[in-house]
Design a protein around this motif. Sequence first.
Motif, PDB file in Angstrom:
ATOM      1  N   ALA A   1       0.833  -1.203   0.000  1.00 56.22           N
ATOM      2  CA  ALA A   1       0.000   0.000   0.000  1.00 56.22           C
ATOM      3  C   ALA A   1       0.871   1.259   0.000  1.00 56.22           C
ATOM      4  O   ALA A   1       0.533   2.255  -0.658  1.00 56.22           O
ATOM      5  CB  ALA A   1      -0.928  -0.004   1.213  1.00 56.22           C
ATOM      6  N   LEU A   2       2.001   1.235   0.730  1.00 57.04           N
ATOM      7  CA  LEU A   2       2.930   2.365   0.688  1.00 57.04           C
ATOM      8  C   LEU A   2       3.454   2.563  -0.728  1.00 57.04           C
ATOM      9  O   LEU A   2       3.601   3.690  -1.205  1.00 57.04           O
ATOM     10  CB  LEU A   2       4.105   2.123   1.633  1.00 57.04           C
ATOM     11  N   ARG A   3       3.739   1.454  -1.403  1.00 55.39           N
ATOM     12  CA  ARG A   3       4.245   1.530  -2.776  1.00 55.39           C
ATOM     13  C   ARG A   3       3.206   2.145  -3.694  1.00 55.39           C
ATOM     14  O   ARG A   3       3.534   2.808  -4.681  1.00 55.39           O
ATOM     15  CB  ARG A   3       4.611   0.120  -3.245  1.00 55.39           C
ATOM     16  N   GLU A   4       1.935   1.915  -3.395  1.00 49.59           N
ATOM     17  CA  GLU A   4       0.837   2.428  -4.218  1.00 49.59           C
ATOM     18  C   GLU A   4       0.381   3.818  -3.797  1.00 49.59           C
ATOM     19  O   GLU A   4      -0.563   4.355  -4.375  1.00 49.59           O
ATOM     20  CB  GLU A   4      -0.351   1.464  -4.122  1.00 49.59           C
ATOM     21  N   GLU A   5       1.019   4.387  -2.790  1.00 51.60           N
ATOM     22  CA  GLU A   5       0.633   5.686  -2.215  1.00 51.60           C
ATOM     23  C   GLU A   5      -0.763   5.640  -1.596  1.00 51.60           C
ATOM     24  O   GLU A   5      -1.430   6.667  -1.468  1.00 51.60           O
ATOM     25  CB  GLU A   5       0.713   6.794  -3.263  1.00 51.60           C
TER      26      GLU A   5
ATOM     27  N   GLU B   1      -3.587   5.515   3.622  1.00 51.86           N
ATOM     28  CA  GLU B   1      -4.632   5.191   4.598  1.00 51.86           C
ATOM     29  C   GLU B   1      -4.707   3.682   4.809  1.00 51.86           C
ATOM     30  O   GLU B   1      -4.736   3.205   5.954  1.00 51.86           O
ATOM     31  CB  GLU B   1      -5.976   5.738   4.127  1.00 51.86           C
ATOM     32  N   ARG B   2      -4.724   2.927   3.708  1.00 56.63           N
ATOM     33  CA  ARG B   2      -4.732   1.467   3.827  1.00 56.63           C
ATOM     34  C   ARG B   2      -3.447   0.973   4.492  1.00 56.63           C
ATOM     35  O   ARG B   2      -3.483   0.072   5.340  1.00 56.63           O
ATOM     36  CB  ARG B   2      -4.874   0.829   2.448  1.00 56.63           C
ATOM     37  N   ALA B   3      -2.336   1.568   4.109  1.00 59.77           N
ATOM     38  CA  ALA B   3      -1.055   1.168   4.700  1.00 59.77           C
ATOM     39  C   ALA B   3      -1.087   1.348   6.210  1.00 59.77           C
ATOM     40  O   ALA B   3      -0.674   0.461   6.970  1.00 59.77           O
ATOM     41  CB  ALA B   3       0.079   1.985   4.092  1.00 59.77           C
ATOM     42  N   GLY B   4      -1.592   2.491   6.662  1.00 66.20           N
ATOM     43  CA  GLY B   4      -1.659   2.742   8.094  1.00 66.20           C
ATOM     44  C   GLY B   4      -2.565   1.765   8.814  1.00 66.20           C
ATOM     45  O   GLY B   4      -2.232   1.268   9.898  1.00 66.20           O
ATOM     46  N   ASN B   5      -3.703   1.432   8.191  1.00 68.92           N
ATOM     47  CA  ASN B   5      -4.649   0.506   8.818  1.00 68.92           C
ATOM     48  C   ASN B   5      -4.022  -0.868   9.030  1.00 68.92           C
ATOM     49  O   ASN B   5      -4.154  -1.467  10.110  1.00 68.92           O
ATOM     50  CB  ASN B   5      -5.904   0.369   7.944  1.00 68.92           C
ATOM     51  N   TYR B   6      -3.348  -1.389   8.016  1.00 68.99           N
ATOM     52  CA  TYR B   6      -2.783  -2.738   8.122  1.00 68.99           C
ATOM     53  C   TYR B   6      -1.505  -2.765   8.959  1.00 68.99           C
ATOM     54  O   TYR B   6      -1.291  -3.686   9.755  1.00 68.99           O
ATOM     55  CB  TYR B   6      -2.546  -3.325   6.724  1.00 68.99           C
ATOM     56  N   LEU B   7      -0.662  -1.761   8.809  1.00 68.53           N
ATOM     57  CA  LEU B   7       0.577  -1.743   9.583  1.00 68.53           C
ATOM     58  C   LEU B   7       0.298  -1.565  11.071  1.00 68.53           C
ATOM     59  O   LEU B   7       1.047  -2.066  11.916  1.00 68.53           O
ATOM     60  CB  LEU B   7       1.496  -0.629   9.080  1.00 68.53           C
ATOM     61  N   SER B   8      -0.773  -0.891  11.395  1.00 68.66           N
ATOM     62  CA  SER B   8      -1.108  -0.690  12.808  1.00 68.66           C
ATOM     63  C   SER B   8      -1.540  -1.985  13.485  1.00 68.66           C
ATOM     64  O   SER B   8      -1.532  -2.086  14.718  1.00 68.66           O
ATOM     65  CB  SER B   8      -2.226   0.355  12.942  1.00 68.66           C
ATOM     66  N   MET B   9      -1.915  -2.997  12.687  1.00 65.49           N
ATOM     67  CA  MET B   9      -2.339  -4.281  13.256  1.00 65.49           C
ATOM     68  C   MET B   9      -1.208  -5.305  13.321  1.00 65.49           C
ATOM     69  O   MET B   9      -1.423  -6.444  13.728  1.00 65.49           O
ATOM     70  CB  MET B   9      -3.501  -4.846  12.424  1.00 65.49           C
ATOM     71  N   VAL B  10       0.006  -4.907  12.910  1.00 62.60           N
ATOM     72  CA  VAL B  10       1.162  -5.801  12.970  1.00 62.60           C
ATOM     73  C   VAL B  10       1.822  -5.652  14.332  1.00 62.60           C
ATOM     74  O   VAL B  10       2.057  -4.537  14.802  1.00 62.60           O
ATOM     75  CB  VAL B  10       2.177  -5.474  11.853  1.00 62.60           C
TER      76      VAL B  10
ATOM     77  N   LYS C   1       7.541   2.443   9.201  1.00 63.80           N
ATOM     78  CA  LYS C   1       6.629   2.457   8.057  1.00 63.80           C
ATOM     79  C   LYS C   1       5.286   3.084   8.435  1.00 63.80           C
ATOM     80  O   LYS C   1       4.695   3.837   7.652  1.00 63.80           O
ATOM     81  CB  LYS C   1       6.424   1.039   7.530  1.00 63.80           C
ATOM     82  N   LEU C   2       4.806   2.749   9.616  1.00 63.72           N
ATOM     83  CA  LEU C   2       3.533   3.295  10.080  1.00 63.72           C
ATOM     84  C   LEU C   2       3.627   4.810  10.246  1.00 63.72           C
ATOM     85  O   LEU C   2       2.718   5.552   9.844  1.00 63.72           O
ATOM     86  CB  LEU C   2       3.129   2.631  11.398  1.00 63.72           C
ATOM     87  N   LYS C   3       4.718   5.290  10.829  1.00 65.36           N
ATOM     88  CA  LYS C   3       4.910   6.730  11.009  1.00 65.36           C
ATOM     89  C   LYS C   3       4.998   7.438   9.665  1.00 65.36           C
ATOM     90  O   LYS C   3       4.470   8.539   9.489  1.00 65.36           O
ATOM     91  CB  LYS C   3       6.170   6.991  11.827  1.00 65.36           C
ATOM     92  N   PHE C   4       5.676   6.803   8.718  1.00 64.94           N
ATOM     93  CA  PHE C   4       5.785   7.395   7.384  1.00 64.94           C
ATOM     94  C   PHE C   4       4.405   7.520   6.747  1.00 64.94           C
ATOM     95  O   PHE C   4       4.062   8.563   6.170  1.00 64.94           O
ATOM     96  CB  PHE C   4       6.697   6.534   6.511  1.00 64.94           C
ATOM     97  N   ALA C   5       3.590   6.464   6.846  1.00 59.86           N
ATOM     98  CA  ALA C   5       2.243   6.508   6.275  1.00 59.86           C
ATOM     99  C   ALA C   5       1.424   7.624   6.904  1.00 59.86           C
ATOM    100  O   ALA C   5       0.711   8.366   6.210  1.00 59.86           O
ATOM    101  CB  ALA C   5       1.551   5.163   6.468  1.00 59.86           C
ATOM    102  N   SER C   6       1.536   7.755   8.219  1.00 59.40           N
ATOM    103  CA  SER C   6       0.788   8.785   8.931  1.00 59.40           C
ATOM    104  C   SER C   6       1.231  10.183   8.508  1.00 59.40           C
ATOM    105  O   SER C   6       0.388  11.071   8.265  1.00 59.40           O
ATOM    106  CB  SER C   6       0.982   8.607  10.440  1.00 59.40           C
ATOM    107  N   GLN C   7       2.541  10.383   8.370  1.00 59.01           N
ATOM    108  CA  GLN C   7       3.051  11.692   7.978  1.00 59.01           C
ATOM    109  C   GLN C   7       2.652  12.037   6.550  1.00 59.01           C
ATOM    110  O   GLN C   7       2.298  13.180   6.246  1.00 59.01           O
ATOM    111  CB  GLN C   7       4.572  11.715   8.113  1.00 59.01           C
TER     112      GLN C   7
ATOM    113  N   TYR D   1       0.553  15.294   5.183  1.00 53.10           N
ATOM    114  CA  TYR D   1       0.964  16.184   4.091  1.00 53.10           C
ATOM    115  C   TYR D   1      -0.078  16.200   2.984  1.00 53.10           C
ATOM    116  O   TYR D   1      -0.343  17.244   2.368  1.00 53.10           O
ATOM    117  CB  TYR D   1       2.311  15.744   3.518  1.00 53.10           C
ATOM    118  N   LYS D   2      -0.696  15.063   2.723  1.00 54.15           N
ATOM    119  CA  LYS D   2      -1.707  14.987   1.673  1.00 54.15           C
ATOM    120  C   LYS D   2      -2.919  15.851   2.030  1.00 54.15           C
ATOM    121  O   LYS D   2      -3.490  16.532   1.161  1.00 54.15           O
ATOM    122  CB  LYS D   2      -2.125  13.530   1.474  1.00 54.15           C
TER     123      LYS D   2
END
Length: 685
Positions: free
Chosen positions: A463-467, A470-479, A538-544, A548-549
């Motif tokens: 999901a991070l690769r796909e920009e 939001e999805r990235a944050g949701n899944y990474l937060s459950m790891v 990775k989670l922090k990056f997604a959140s940041q 910015y978005k």
Amino acid sequence: MKLTLSLRTKLFALLIIAGFANIMACGPFYPIIPTPRFFSLGDSYKTMADFDKEENLKLWQQLSSQEIPVSDIEQAVYKDSRDSFLTKSDSLNAANSDNLFYKFLSKSENKDIREFLSAAKELEMIRTDTSSPWYYPAERNSTSLPADFREVMDVFSAYKGKRLKDRYDLQAVRTLFASGKYQECIDFYETAFSSVADSDLMKRMAKRYAAGCWNRLGNKQRADSMFASAGDIWSISAKNPAVYMSRLNPDAPQLMEYIRKHANDSAFMAEIMPVAEKLLRNNKVKNKGDWELLLAFGNYSQKHDRAKARQYINKAADHSFSSPELHDLARVFRMKCDAVYGDSCSLLSDLKWLEEKDPESGEWQRMTQNIIYEHWVPTLWKRKDFAKAILLCAFADKLPQTNGEEEASDYSNYSFQLMGSLSSGQLISAYRNIIRSNPLNNYLRTKARSDRDYYYELIGTLALREENYERAGNYLSMVSNDYLQSLNISKDGYLSRDPFKVYPSRWSSYGSKDEDDYFWERECQAGVHRKRSAPDAKLKFASQMLDYKREMTKGKSADKRGIARLMYAIGRFNSFEECWALTQYWRGNILNRFQPILQYWDLGDKDKEKEYAFMFDYDKTIGHRQTEAVFDKEVAKAMKMLASDEARAEAQYLLGNLKTVIRKYGDTATASHIKSSCDNWNTWL
């Protein structure tokens, strides 16, 4: 040869992340699609002597005891010299021996067997001596047997028992043959073995000696027919021994061994396949399974007619074979043909059966991997049955390795690369099917990973690769935090770099050439390992990036929106390049698993390259030029959004353009900061 900067960086990263520390960089690399021999034979094939020995050892075991290991019998019968044999079989020595066959021979009721083996070994000694160029018989022109041969012949002729009669008569035949008494040898064979069944091993061996006599007497046609009926295809003088023998003895296992040895010869196969088709119409042929397997293999590998190959191999299951090995090979080849057509009706039972095959040989595991990697993976991928493809691939990945390599880690195997070629949405759907309970899934999951952390971390990364932050944050937060800390990218510091900082171009050379053409790379790699990465990087990056978005569209001023867009562009670029571990698990394509150039297909096979293109790392998705082009466009758009010199100066500072700040925006707070922080700023202006 010096590697380019990008290639060295990619190789270094891949070796660390994927766990290939012990593999040489020149390749080939694990796992390479195995190419086992489903029918043909290489250099490892049985000779006539091997067939004789194998059958003879079984007969000795039947004559003695099934409890006696074949290796013990082989040692006594084939390996030990006559003197050693007599010493070891002595009752006193045999009592203390670990060899059970010698213990058997030491018993009084088995005295005749001991005497027979002693005489047979005596004959071997004489034959060895007479084959020496220094041997001169005492009676040079005599028509009678030489003295040495006469003595053993008397022993063989004197035996009146029944248990070893055929064995003694065989030795008599061998004696006459070795002494050059060819007509006498023929006469003795015909008399001694007239009432012995043709299936008897000793008769078949004696028959070959008689055939050899006919050959030496000039009757090659009769010799060939006798060799064929006795199974000795290697002694037939006809132009094509296989075609000749198939007319007289089509069920002989030696015939199929000979054919398998030459099965990769297209001219040979073109000649033998019509013979096989004819034999299948002959009701007297017993082992039709052999010939159907041959035709299945020939149509598959020589004629490339997979439909016809499947027809033949499906028929083979209903017929008998000359050996258990060929019966098993037919089942495996049927699995291969089923995989070509995506027929999974018997897949579960077949996999269970294959898993029970001898793991020491390794060839059965290689066959399983070939069937899955070469056929099931691309077939299921085209059908978009990603879950089954991943499970099967992971199952094959976990099979014991036979190529000298260590087992690939969970991040350096086929199945992980398969998942890495999916979109995050596709993997989410696939994972739901992977954990679904059904007989095949349940069995495959005994080898394949199905834990949530493993999949959710990858989904988040995709999901991070796909920009899709939001999805990235949701899944990474459950790891789980423990899982994240266990990853090499965390332990080795690959996520410790600031993704919102502009770094020197990877293509630039810093420092003098005398020191290091790639000073920046050396400095960068040293910095990577200075500290352990935060597990939630990775989670922090997604959140940041989400912040910015939002700021890009909802910021209170044009300057805030423009700076947010600039920071987003920097973060996006770094996530694919300088901080690539945010979106990838290795860089580059140096270890592409299915790439044709890695020894599996001939170079230039564009069809295979196209068929497996989905496995080629990130070649078809994100590349350096693409990320750089997008970055340049986004920076230009962000700069146009800025309304004040203060914001423009800040943007140029973020981009590392300090000269531009001093020259164009010298009166800004950012310029003042640079002047107060850099004592020698005016020297580089």
